[in-house]
Design an enzyme around this catalytic site. Structure first.
Site, PDB file in Angstrom:
ATOM      1  CD  GLU A   1      -3.114  -0.568   0.292  1.00  0.00           C
ATOM      2  OE1 GLU A   1      -3.150   0.558  -0.168  1.00  0.00           O
ATOM      3  OE2 GLU A   1      -4.031  -1.459   0.222  1.00  0.00           O
TER       4      GLU A   1
ATOM      5  CB  SER B   1     -31.090 -32.342  50.516  1.00  0.00           C
ATOM      6  OG  SER B   1     -32.319 -33.085  50.504  1.00  0.00           O
TER       7      SER B   1
END
Length: 677
Positions: A83, A343
């Site tokens: 680029e 329980s």
């Protein structure tokens, strides 16, 4: 004459150039720059920095924080080579590239190459301006020159890494790498790096999920350029031949979504949240949760919480089997929902009773029908075991013994202990009743895991946390009582198919099969599992021991290959049999037992005057009241002596009328007349 004027002309030219440069600098300095503080996705990461969950920015885009040092070096080298070769040298505009592009355009009659630098692209992306018009290009050049005066090259590169478009709502190399490649951009193959370089040039037409052929062609051009420029070797380029591009977007990680949402809501504006979770374990337990409910209907739901009880750090938090709003109501966080514990509170009651000197694991207690005013608790299976050791009563999860212990302690003392453990119990009324020990109180999975973590830590609570530093909590029970409870729970047999080990665990099932629980711990880790329906409706046949316990053992197996050993008994622990206990501890008697009348023994089945058919010559007999051991007689002849259970199958002499008598240990008796067939 002309020679004399040359110095003046040169001076004038230099002055004009200097003035022009000053004007240019002033023009650049006067540039109004766009906002450089980019909003990025809020992130929630685990203890090692791995992404758990991210959120889009306000306009719905994925734009994630990233720095150049967090991106693969090959990608950065390819990007600059492809680029903007002179990125590290120019001042924002590459005049050489612009001149070359102009000459090429004149020669070919069309644009052959562009002269846009990475800095100019950043300028365009910041202002979301177009690329085709001359005015737009001039504006990009001006902004690029201004950016280079205010920012370092690495800062400009970082802006590109966050803004580069990748199609749809994806911006930036990190969001693209996660969405297309399913991984962070720190380590990329040359082909992956080239793909991420190529897409931003034409983000919509090169999206690999929509246009894979175009994406491959663009990627290969980048690879060819990278090989030509020496960015990658010929061998690396050859190795990429035929490598496929991803053909679908992957979802951005969404691990621990319920916890992540809570954390983000609690601290709005914080861009990054670091949690104590382990992403690998979280991923494994979320998969386990999905497996656990698969094939069990479309409404069964699950919650799993795992923690290191030594540090209090939560390692995994699974709020449901799936976050989407389906029939399971997956959006509800079942680690924080109020449920009945069944329980699973019993170990706390036993530990408090041991601490109070009311009992010892080897203490004998009567499991028999009992009334507390209008409250008449029953065991889950509607059966009684007679006189039994407390150790066995807890392992069998009997209801009558724990209610007797709760009555002796006082329900308020149990609630106070829960609060010392960091729990926030929700009571139905103002005052707690005896039913709290059987699940008559609202708790969360987080609360229950925190309670068991306190037992695992020798009775001292350490609030569980998902971030920050921990602080020592309050003592819930003594070290000796905590070890005694742990030793009892470690003696429970594992579920079918689970490994034989010393995992201390307890299961529970709430009234109406609405909640199935299993919570356990070893020497370091504690895990809690809840299963049921998010809306609280019953799940017929769902027992904690059958549905939740196997998941608990599987979850522990995903934390570590083997269990961390439980601690040895503290020195003060009384390790003796029942016969060696001090007299008051040999048999449980509540503190007001001396003032309570004891009912005589009664034959509750068969009832008086019944006509009963024997089964293989035997008769089922059920007793109530009295004190074990019992003697059973038929027409005055002993059938069974020393009976401690309140149910028995008796060999009967024959058919006809018979008087069945029972005598207890105190000499009290009763009888029924019945006819045998």
């Amino acid at each position: 004459m002309m020679r004399a004027r040359w110095p003046l002309v040169l001076a004038a030219a230099l002055w004009t150039a200097a003035a022009g440069m000053d004007r240019a600098r002033d023009w650049i300095a006067a540039t109004e720059l766009p906002d450089l503080t980019l909003p990025t996705s809020v992130e929630v990461v685990d203890r090692k920095g791995e992404l758990l969950r991210a959120y889009t920015v306000s306009d719905g885009r994925w734009r994630m924080q990233v720095t150049p040092d967090a991106v693969d070096a090959d990608y950065l080298a390819m990007l600059v080579a492809y680029e903007d070769k002179r990125f590290w040298q120019h001042s924002g505009v590459d005049w050489t590239a612009i001149l070359r592009a102009g000459v090429q355009a004149l020669r070919n009659g069309r644009v052959v190459s562009g002269g846009s630098t990475l800095t100019m692209q950043v300028a365009r992306l910041l202002e979301e301006s177009g690329t085709g018009k001359v005015g737009g290009k001039l504006r990009q050049m001006r902004v690029a020159l201004a950016l280079e005066r205010q920012l370092a090259k690495t800062q400009i590169l970082q802006l590109y890494l966050q803004l580069a478009p990748y199609g749809g709502n994806i911006e930036g190399v990190r969001a693209a790498s996660l969405s297309y490649l399913g991984k962070e951009p720190a380590r990329l193959t040359p082909a992956e790096a080239a793909l991420l370089v190529a897409i931003p040039q034409a983000p919509e037409s090169r999206r690999p999920d929509r246009h894979p052929d175009r994406a491959v062609a663009a990627r290969d051009r980048v690879l060819a350029r990278a090989r030509r420029d020496g960015v990658i070797s010929a061998e690396e380029a050859e190795a990429t031949t035929g490598e496929r591009v991803p053909r679908a977007r992957r979802p951005v990680p969404m691990l621990a979504p319920h916890l992540a949402d809570r954390v983000v809501r609690a601290a709005p504006g914080v861009p990054r949240h670091v949690l104590t979770l382990d992403a690998g374990l979280q991923r494994a337990l979320e998969a386990l949760a999905r497996q656990a409910v698969e094939g069990r209907g479309d409404q069964l739901q699950i919650g799993i919480l795992a923690a290191d009880h030594r540090s209090g750090e939560i390692l995994a938090s699974v709020g449901s089997a799936g976050f989407l709003a389906d029939r399971r109501q997956g959006f509800v966080d079942m680690t924080e929902a109020l449920r009945s514990p069944g329980s699973t509170l019993k170990p706390l009651v036993y530990g408090l009773a041991f601490d109070e000197g009311l009992a010892h694991p080897e203490t004998m207690i009567d499991d028999k029908p009992v009334n507390f005013g209008t409250y008449a608790p029953q065991n889950f299976d509607k059966m009684w075991r007679g006189t039994i050791r407390l150790r066995e009563a807890l392992q069998l999860s009997l209801n009558i013994p724990v209610v007797l212990l709760t009555e002796a302690l006082g329900p308020a003392k149990v609630i106070a202990a829960m609060r010392r453990a960091g729990m926030q119990p929700m009571l139905k009324g103002d005052e707690p009743g005896l039913a709290i020990s059987l699940g008559g109180v609202g708790v969360t999975l987080h609360d229950m895991v925190q309670l068991y973590a306190a037992i695992a830590r020798g009775g001292v609570a350490l609030p569980l946390r998902h971030s920050g530093e921990g602080a020592e909590g309050q003592r819930v029970m003594s070290e000796v009582a905590a070890w005694q409870v742990t030793d009892i729970l470690a003696g429970l047999p594992p579920p079918p198919g689970a490994p034989e080990n010393r995992l201390a665990y307890k299961t529970g099932t709430s009234y109406g099969h609405r909640d199935a629980w299993a919570i356990g711990f070893d020497g370091r880790y504690v895990v809690g599992v809840w299963m049921g329906r998010a809306d609280g409706t019953p799940v017929p046949g769902a027992f904690g021991a059958e549905v939740a316990a196997p998941v608990l053992f599987q979850a522990m197996g995903r934390i570590s290959r083997g269990l961390v050993p439980l601690p040895p008994a503290p020195k003060a622990t009384l390790l003796v049999s029942n016969a060696e206990l001090p007299q008051p501890l040999r048999r449980f008697r509540s503190r007001n037992a001396a003032f309570q009348p004891v009912d005589p023994p009664v034959v509750t089945f068969p009832p008086e005057g019944a006509e009963v058919e024997r089964l293989d010559g035997q008769l089922l007999v059920k007793l109530r009241g009295g004190t074990a051991p019992f003697t059973l007689m038929a027409d005055g002849l002993p059938l069974r002596t020393g009976l401690r259970s309140r149910e028995a199958m008796l060999d009967m002499p024959g058919a006809g009328f018979v008087t069945l008598s029972v005598i207890d240990a105190e000499g009290r008796s009763s009888r029924v007349r019945l006819r045998l067939k």
